[in-house]
Design a protein around this motif. Sequence first.
Motif: not given
Length: 358
Positions: A185, A203, A233
């Motif tokens: 990420r 993501s 996330g």
Amino acid sequence: MTDISVTKVEKLGVIPTDDQLGFGKIFTDHMFVMDYATGKGWHSPRIVPYGDFAFAPATIVFHYGQAIFEGMKAFRAKDNQIAVFRARHYLNRFNRSASHLCIPPIDVEEVRSGLFKLLELDKKWIPGKLGTSLYIRPFIISTDDYIGVKVASTYKLFIILSPVGAYYDNGFNPVSIKVEDKYVRATKGGLGQAKTPANYAMSLNAQAEAHQEGFDQVLWLDAVHRKYVEEVGTMNIFFKIKGEIITPELSGSILGGITRQTVLELAQSWGLKTAERQISIEEVYEAHAKGELEEVFGTGTAAVISPVGELSWKGQKITINNNQTGELSQKLFDYVTGVQYGTVPDEFNWMDHVNSTI
């Protein structure tokens, strides 16, 4: 402080009942708007009816992504008082994100004043049932009518409001998380510590695959070694190992969560041992194998505290605390939400009260 003009909507919207609320699907009657121009600064703060806005196809944000956002919450507290959780902390983080994206900083007090005026106007939309709140979404976009990679010279700031229920469909029950070992990420020196759309767009692939496999969320590892835990996330992550509360340190690729900060302050005030440090996924699994991994939970504005019942890494699943909400997770959730709803004394001065009642 600049006067804030108000243009009221002609026809008020229908306020939903508390049991009709999802998350982020319903919006209030009005929004706050402010403009920026180089040489003039932030100007023309105003409250206008919530509605669509038009931009040229060449508007620079659509092409090069210079944008940031925040997420905050207001509550209908005891005696119908309106209270916002740690408003200045969130707006200061908004400015930290702005600095990473070359966006001009806001005057925190001016924007806070505009937000509170907006809350006063749309206060009837704040739900009252325990577990509900009014989600606050400030965001800034670059608005130059230009195709070319550069720092924009014009911007717009918006604040919109959304009455919400629980973030997860399963409420406060433990979630299942896949440890991501394919995608990355963010990395140090990148956008990981800024709340900007690109972080969340990055993501989506991993999240979609995790959902297909039956997981609620993704836990990211560091981009260099692919071994150190970073964040989920939509949440920061905590591990309780042999009584110690451990969370990854803010090393430049992790968003500094306000709820994360709140949990650390609270745990320390309770005399619990806390640590902000690197923690590898191997260490987590080894602690589980030894019976030392007592709890895992996420922290974030939307869910507050989210207990984790299952982790899966490279196909190896482990169950935490028999897939039950842990004692500490429950205690933290009860305390923080109690302060937010005004049923627990606000000893840390976390709540910012709007001078109004509903």
